[in-house]
Design a protein around this motif. Structure first.
Motif, PDB file in Angstrom:
ATOM      1  N   SER A   1       9.079  -1.261  31.180  1.00 48.98           N
ATOM      2  CA  SER A   1       8.309  -2.412  30.697  1.00 48.98           C
ATOM      3  C   SER A   1       7.079  -2.659  31.554  1.00 48.98           C
ATOM      4  O   SER A   1       6.004  -2.995  31.037  1.00 48.98           O
ATOM      5  N   ILE A   2       7.230  -2.488  32.870  1.00 51.57           N
ATOM      6  CA  ILE A   2       6.112  -2.751  33.779  1.00 51.57           C
ATOM      7  C   ILE A   2       4.995  -1.727  33.595  1.00 51.57           C
ATOM      8  O   ILE A   2       3.814  -2.086  33.476  1.00 51.57           O
ATOM      9  N   ILE A   3       5.340  -0.445  33.576  1.00 50.69           N
ATOM     10  CA  ILE A   3       4.291   0.579  33.506  1.00 50.69           C
ATOM     11  C   ILE A   3       3.550   0.521  32.174  1.00 50.69           C
ATOM     12  O   ILE A   3       2.364   0.874  32.102  1.00 50.69           O
ATOM     13  N   THR A   4       4.207   0.057  31.133  1.00 48.80           N
ATOM     14  CA  THR A   4       3.534  -0.051  29.831  1.00 48.80           C
ATOM     15  C   THR A   4       2.689  -1.317  29.733  1.00 48.80           C
ATOM     16  O   THR A   4       2.058  -1.548  28.697  1.00 48.80           O
ATOM     17  N   ARG A   5       2.632  -2.119  30.802  1.00 45.60           N
ATOM     18  CA  ARG A   5       1.743  -3.294  30.849  1.00 45.60           C
ATOM     19  C   ARG A   5       0.377  -2.933  31.415  1.00 45.60           C
ATOM     20  O   ARG A   5      -0.540  -3.752  31.371  1.00 45.60           O
ATOM     21  N   VAL A   6       0.224  -1.737  31.988  1.00 48.03           N
ATOM     22  CA  VAL A   6      -1.027  -1.350  32.650  1.00 48.03           C
ATOM     23  C   VAL A   6      -2.131  -1.194  31.609  1.00 48.03           C
ATOM     24  O   VAL A   6      -2.014  -0.390  30.672  1.00 48.03           O
ATOM     25  N   GLY A   7      -3.202  -1.960  31.776  1.00 49.44           N
ATOM     26  CA  GLY A   7      -4.300  -1.936  30.820  1.00 49.44           C
ATOM     27  C   GLY A   7      -5.505  -1.166  31.324  1.00 49.44           C
ATOM     28  O   GLY A   7      -5.402  -0.273  32.178  1.00 49.44           O
ATOM     29  N   GLU A   8      -6.668  -1.532  30.835  1.00 54.23           N
ATOM     30  CA  GLU A   8      -7.906  -0.837  31.158  1.00 54.23           C
ATOM     31  C   GLU A   8      -8.323  -1.099  32.603  1.00 54.23           C
ATOM     32  O   GLU A   8      -8.132  -2.189  33.134  1.00 54.23           O
ATOM     33  N   SER A   9      -8.889  -0.072  33.227  1.00 49.20           N
ATOM     34  CA  SER A   9      -9.447  -0.164  34.586  1.00 49.20           C
ATOM     35  C   SER A   9      -8.438  -0.730  35.570  1.00 49.20           C
ATOM     36  O   SER A   9      -8.753  -1.612  36.373  1.00 49.20           O
ATOM     37  N   SER A  10      -7.219  -0.210  35.536  1.00 50.09           N
ATOM     38  CA  SER A  10      -6.172  -0.664  36.441  1.00 50.09           C
ATOM     39  C   SER A  10      -5.478   0.522  37.085  1.00 50.09           C
ATOM     40  O   SER A  10      -5.480   1.632  36.547  1.00 50.09           O
ATOM     41  N   LYS A  11      -4.895   0.268  38.264  1.00 47.63           N
ATOM     42  CA  LYS A  11      -4.071   1.254  38.967  1.00 47.63           C
ATOM     43  C   LYS A  11      -2.756   0.596  39.344  1.00 47.63           C
ATOM     44  O   LYS A  11      -2.678  -0.633  39.458  1.00 47.63           O
ATOM     45  N   ILE A  12      -1.721   1.422  39.576  1.00 50.14           N
ATOM     46  CA  ILE A  12      -0.417   0.871  39.876  1.00 50.14           C
ATOM     47  C   ILE A  12       0.226   1.622  41.044  1.00 50.14           C
ATOM     48  O   ILE A  12       0.051   2.843  41.176  1.00 50.14           O
ATOM     49  N   ILE A  13       0.907   0.871  41.906  1.00 57.48           N
ATOM     50  CA  ILE A  13       1.620   1.431  43.047  1.00 57.48           C
ATOM     51  C   ILE A  13       3.066   0.945  42.988  1.00 57.48           C
ATOM     52  O   ILE A  13       3.314  -0.266  42.933  1.00 57.48           O
ATOM     53  N   PHE A  14       4.008   1.872  43.000  1.00 58.71           N
ATOM     54  CA  PHE A  14       5.426   1.532  43.063  1.00 58.71           C
ATOM     55  C   PHE A  14       5.925   1.755  44.492  1.00 58.71           C
ATOM     56  O   PHE A  14       5.627   2.784  45.103  1.00 58.71           O
ATOM     57  N   CYS A  15       6.695   0.804  45.014  1.00 59.68           N
ATOM     58  CA  CYS A  15       7.299   0.946  46.335  1.00 59.68           C
ATOM     59  C   CYS A  15       8.792   0.688  46.227  1.00 59.68           C
ATOM     60  O   CYS A  15       9.211  -0.311  45.624  1.00 59.68           O
ATOM     61  N   GLY A  16       9.590   1.577  46.819  1.00 61.01           N
ATOM     62  CA  GLY A  16      11.026   1.374  46.746  1.00 61.01           C
ATOM     63  C   GLY A  16      11.790   2.294  47.672  1.00 61.01           C
ATOM     64  O   GLY A  16      11.247   3.240  48.235  1.00 61.01           O
ATOM     65  N   ASP A  17      13.061   1.976  47.830  1.00 61.58           N
ATOM     66  CA  ASP A  17      13.964   2.738  48.691  1.00 61.58           C
ATOM     67  C   ASP A  17      15.288   2.874  47.952  1.00 61.58           C
ATOM     68  O   ASP A  17      16.001   1.889  47.751  1.00 61.58           O
ATOM     69  N   THR A  18      15.618   4.073  47.551  1.00 62.10           N
ATOM     70  CA  THR A  18      16.828   4.291  46.754  1.00 62.10           C
ATOM     71  C   THR A  18      18.097   3.927  47.515  1.00 62.10           C
ATOM     72  O   THR A  18      19.160   3.767  46.905  1.00 62.10           O
ATOM     73  N   LYS A  19      18.017   3.770  48.833  1.00 58.84           N
ATOM     74  CA  LYS A  19      19.205   3.430  49.621  1.00 58.84           C
ATOM     75  C   LYS A  19      19.357   1.926  49.848  1.00 58.84           C
ATOM     76  O   LYS A  19      20.226   1.493  50.595  1.00 58.84           O
ATOM     77  N   GLN A  20      18.497   1.126  49.206  1.00 58.56           N
ATOM     78  CA  GLN A  20      18.606  -0.335  49.306  1.00 58.56           C
ATOM     79  C   GLN A  20      18.739  -0.951  47.921  1.00 58.56           C
ATOM     80  O   GLN A  20      18.081  -1.938  47.601  1.00 58.56           O
ATOM     81  N   ASP A  21      19.579  -0.402  47.099  1.00 59.26           N
ATOM     82  CA  ASP A  21      19.731  -0.820  45.709  1.00 59.26           C
ATOM     83  C   ASP A  21      20.556  -2.102  45.615  1.00 59.26           C
ATOM     84  O   ASP A  21      21.772  -2.073  45.724  1.00 59.26           O
ATOM     85  N   ASP A  22      19.883  -3.234  45.363  1.00 62.24           N
ATOM     86  CA  ASP A  22      20.588  -4.510  45.237  1.00 62.24           C
ATOM     87  C   ASP A  22      21.360  -4.615  43.926  1.00 62.24           C
ATOM     88  O   ASP A  22      22.226  -5.485  43.785  1.00 62.24           O
ATOM     89  N   LEU A  23      21.047  -3.752  42.965  1.00 63.52           N
ATOM     90  CA  LEU A  23      21.769  -3.799  41.695  1.00 63.52           C
ATOM     91  C   LEU A  23      23.237  -3.449  41.866  1.00 63.52           C
ATOM     92  O   LEU A  23      24.065  -3.791  41.018  1.00 63.52           O
ATOM     93  N   GLN A  24      23.571  -2.760  42.945  1.00 63.06           N
ATOM     94  CA  GLN A  24      24.967  -2.428  43.193  1.00 63.06           C
ATOM     95  C   GLN A  24      25.817  -3.679  43.391  1.00 63.06           C
ATOM     96  O   GLN A  24      27.036  -3.648  43.203  1.00 63.06           O
TER      97      GLN A  24
END
Length: 252
Positions: free
Chosen positions: A170-193
């Motif tokens: 959902s987030i990446i499909t929000r990127v519009g004109e003249s925009s850039k995106i940076i994702f930051c994360g750590d697979t070993k800190q998954d709060d969804l667990q």
């Protein structure tokens, strides 16, 4: 001198003033940040070459600070970018709607870290508030992005390991004109667990597999050797990941 010439000269003057010290005005200057590790340098280089970035790896490596600095630098220097939009998961309080207060008050618990980073970058305690007043930064959680389009923006998606694939999609499909995106994360800190909803599973591994196939992206992998927060943090994470004890003792 014609009106067009006056407009051009004023624009050029503003550009030169901005290039001098990355300023919004003479009393609001962002300090220069240089990469500390080779991986940070790789992130800086790929970002400045125009790529969208996914910074993935262990805690304490400066991923978010570097991303925020690079994003704000573009906002200050390049007229095509107007705002840094920070998106973060609200997984720790997934029932956010039951929290007291309005949307801004509910989200304030998540903005503390970004407030501190902005204040550090500008060497003043009110930098975050000034950036907000100038509409140069905006914070939202992944719970509130549906239907939005981010034009002329740098989008920083933080703690993305705590997002489902649907949220990341959902987030990446929000990127519009003249925009850039940076994702930051750590697979070993998954709060969804820790989520009570068993259907909540981190979508980051699957999402990264897709980004690696895209020419517009560079995936930057941070490891324990990139930890810059403190020697104690580095020792702890090395111990957690099973590094030999004698190697841990050698870490400053």
């Amino acid at each position: 001198m014609s009106k067009q010439q006056r407009r051009l000269s004023r624009k050029e003057k503003r550009r030169q003033e901005s290039d001098l010290n990355y300023v919004v005005n003479s009393k609001f200057t962002m300090r220069r940040i240089n990469p500390i590790t080779a991986t940070q340098e790789e992130m800086f280089e790929d970002y400045n070459r125009g790529y969208n970035i996914a910074s993935i790896g262990t805690a304490g490596t400066g991923k978010t600070m570097c991303a925020m600095y690079l994003g704000l630098l573009d906002i200050l220097k390049k007229p095509e970018y107007e705002k840094l939009i920070i998106v973060r998961s609200a997984v720790q309080t997934r029932e956010q709607g039951f929290m007291p207060g309005n949307k801004s008050q509910k989200e304030s618990v998540f903005t503390t870290v970004y407030r501190e980073m902005a204040n550090d970058l500008f060497n003043r305690g009110d930098a975050w508030d000034i950036l907000k007043q100038k509409n140069m930064v905006e914070f939202t959680t992944s719970s509130f992005i549906r239907g939005l389009t981010f034009d002329n923006s740098i989008i920083l998606v933080d703690e993305c390991q705590s997002m489902t694939f649907h949220e990341l999609d959902s987030i990446i499909t929000r990127v519009g004109e003249s925009s850039k995106i940076i994702f930051c994360g750590d697979t070993k800190q998954d709060d969804l667990q820790q989520s009570k909803n068993r259907a909540d599973v981190s979508g980051l591994p699957e999402f990264i597999n897709l980004l690696e196939k895209m020419k517009a992206f560079r995936v930057i992998n941070f490891g324990v050797n990139d930890i810059v927060r403190s020697g104690l943090v580095k020792q702890y994470i090395m111990a957690r990941e099973g590094v030999l004890p004698e190697t841990i003792r050698q870490v400053a």
